[in-house]
Design an enzyme around this catalytic site. Structure first.
Site, short mmCIF file in Angstrom:
data_model
loop_
_atom_site.label_atom_id
_atom_site.label_comp_id
_atom_site.label_asym_id
_atom_site.label_seq_id
_atom_site.Cartn_x
_atom_site.Cartn_y
_atom_site.Cartn_z
N LYS A 25 -5.59 5.77 9.56
CA LYS A 25 -6.76 6.39 8.76
C LYS A 25 -7.68 7.09 9.84
O LYS A 25 -8.59 6.16 10.09
CB LYS A 25 -7.35 5.47 8.18
CG LYS A 25 -8.10 5.93 6.69
CD LYS A 25 -8.47 4.57 5.81
CE LYS A 25 -8.84 4.91 4.34
NZ LYS A 25 -9.43 3.79 3.61
N SER B 50 -13.28 -3.80 0.06
CA SER B 50 -13.62 -3.15 1.13
C SER B 50 -15.27 -3.11 1.18
O SER B 50 -15.70 -2.58 0.41
CB SER B 50 -12.96 -1.76 1.21
OG SER B 50 -11.67 -2.05 1.40
N ARG C 100 0.91 -0.97 0.17
CA ARG C 100 -0.02 0.06 -0.03
C ARG C 100 0.94 1.26 0.10
O ARG C 100 1.53 1.50 1.10
CB ARG C 100 -0.91 -0.21 1.21
CG ARG C 100 -1.90 1.40 1.43
CD ARG C 100 -2.91 1.10 2.41
NE ARG C 100 -3.95 2.05 2.44
CZ ARG C 100 -3.85 3.29 3.16
NH1 ARG C 100 -2.40 3.29 3.99
NH2 ARG C 100 -4.46 4.26 3.28
C1 LIG Z 1 -7.40 -5.41 3.71
C2 LIG Z 1 -7.87 -4.10 3.37
N1 LIG Z 1 -8.85 -3.66 3.84
C3 LIG Z 1 -9.29 -2.29 3.57
C4 LIG Z 1 -8.33 -1.42 2.86
C5 LIG Z 1 -8.84 -0.11 2.61
O1 LIG Z 1 -9.08 0.08 1.19
P1 LIG Z 1 -9.65 1.60 0.84
O2 LIG Z 1 -10.81 1.81 1.37
O3 LIG Z 1 -9.66 1.31 -0.64
O4 LIG Z 1 -8.84 2.58 1.26
P2 LIG Z 1 -7.03 2.72 1.05
O5 LIG Z 1 -6.42 1.41 1.58
O6 LIG Z 1 -7.05 2.56 -0.72
O7 LIG Z 1 -6.76 4.08 1.64
C6 LIG Z 1 -7.45 -2.10 2.64
N2 LIG Z 1 -6.38 -1.02 1.87
N3 LIG Z 1 -7.12 -3.32 2.88
C1 LIG Z 2 -6.30 1.37 5.02
C2 LIG Z 2 -7.44 1.27 6.25
N1 LIG Z 2 -8.94 1.14 5.56
C3 LIG Z 2 -9.49 0.90 6.99
C4 LIG Z 2 -10.85 0.70 6.92
O1 LIG Z 2 -11.62 0.88 7.63
O2 LIG Z 2 -11.44 0.62 5.55
S1 LIG Z 2 -9.02 1.42 8.40
C5 LIG Z 2 -7.21 1.42 7.58
C6 LIG Z 2 -5.91 1.81 8.31
C7 LIG Z 2 -5.40 0.50 9.00
O3 LIG Z 2 -4.31 0.89 9.47
P1 LIG Z 2 -3.81 0.78 11.10
O4 LIG Z 2 -3.86 -0.84 11.09
O5 LIG Z 2 -2.67 1.31 11.07
O6 LIG Z 2 -5.01 1.24 11.63
#
Ligand SMILES: Cc1ncc(COP(=O)(O)OP(=O)(O)O)c(N)n1
Ligand SMILES: Cc1nc(C(=O)O)sc1CCOP(=O)(O)O
Ligand SMILES: [Mg+2]
Length: 277
Positions: A203, A173, A104
């Site tokens: 996030k 997602s 990512r």
């Molecule tokens: C495993 C996993 N779950 C959720 C996300 C989040 O995807 P998205 O809402 O497209 O947000 P970004 O990660 O692109 O900012 C993820 N990356 N992986």
């Molecule tokens: C990339 C992302 N997506 C989310 C969702 O809810 O869809 S939460 C998230 C951030 C995950 O990072 P951390 O483990 O540092 O909280």
């Protein structure tokens, strides 16, 4: 004859992937798709279980292998953007037992992203762990990744499937929405991600979801991923509720010792089982 050999190689390799690497076919216990490779792979997966087999060579260059679906459980480690030690940190997460890795990187630096994604794909292939690329279907294809993760602002599953093929792992997602999960399952998602379950510094604006959603989503019959602020200390109830994978950024790649951090999640999975409904 030459075609038969390629089919045999593909079948052998699929069997190794399916059995030796802890991956197997989806709900039907086979490999997605149709055609000679898939039929051969499926027949080997069915008939070859439990038999001692000599190690088969990898498929010939250019032979298209239908990848098996995702299965299993464990830590889904997600990289945390540009960092000089990306490869070392990813290797440490795999050493610690990560079952899936996601690349990512939200920057627009195409050449670096391609170089890094290719390096991670090689690393993951060596370890038998699928590499998933976030957002970018073209990058997943160019890097030879196992799949792609798509959110609401990303490409449609059908577009990714057309580009990456039947064997690719396409994750989606669902946020806090079971209705969205049903749609994405019908569209062919290979796993469904829900969250955020806890406040996330990565996030901060992420919508919040409750563990009960995982319990309801079990009925969809796909692997479930939980994300958002997850640590080894708060992840247990998510596994109990039905999460097959815990997707984690900060608590793994933000740790001083990435390997030890990943190991704590692997230990959590080893001692935690889903509760029956
Ligand atoms: C495993 C996993 N779950 C959720 C996300 C989040 O995807 P998205 O809402 O497209 O947000 P970004 O990660 O692109 O900012 C993820 N990356 N992986
Ligand atoms: C990339 C992302 N997506 C989310 C969702 O809810 O869809 S939460 C998230 C951030 C995950 O990072 P951390 O483990 O540092 O909280
Ligand atoms: Mg996205």
């Amino acid at each position: 004859m030459a075609e038969r050999l390629v089919v045999d190689e593909a079948a052998d390799h699929a069997h190794e992937l399916a059995v030796g690497l802890g991956l197997h076919g989806g709900g039907g216990g086979g490999v997605h798709g149709s055609g000679a490779y898939v039929e051969a792979a499926n027949s080997v997966i069915v008939s070859g279980r439990g038999r001692a087999r000599k190690r088969a060579p990898p498929p010939r260059r250019g032979a298209r292998l239908m990848r098996p679906r995702l299965s299993g459980r464990g830590l889904y480690a997600i990289t945390d953007g540009p960092r000089a030690d990306l490869l070392d940190a990813a290797a440490a997460a795999l050493d610690g037992g990560a079952a899936l890795l996601q690349y990512r990187d939200k920057t627009a630096d195409g050449p670096r992203r391609l170089q890094e994604a290719r390096a991670l794909a090689r690393l993951c292939a060596d370890r038998g762990v699928p590499l998933i690329v976030n957002d970018d279907v073209a990058l997943a294809a160019a890097a030879g990744a196992a799949g792609v993760h798509l959110g609401e602002e990303d490409a449609a599953i059908a577009e990714a499937r057309a580009r990456l093929g039947d064997g690719a792992i396409i994750g989606a997602s669902c946020y806090d929405s079971l209705a969205r999960a049903r749609q994405l399952a019908a569209a062919g998602a290979d796993y469904l991600a829900f969250g955020a379950f806890f406040p996330s510094g990565t996030k901060p604006g992420a919508r919040r979801a409750a563990p009960a959603l995982l319990r309801e989503a079990r009925a969809l019959g796909l692997p479930l991923v939980a994300i958002g602020g997850i640590t080894p200390d708060n992840g247990g109830p998510l596994i109990e509720a039905g999460a097959d994978y815990l997707a984690v950024i900060a608590a793994v790649f933000g740790a001083a010792d990435v390997r030890a951090a990943a190991r704590r999640f692997a230990d959590l999975f080893a001692r935690t089982q889903p509760h029956s409904p």
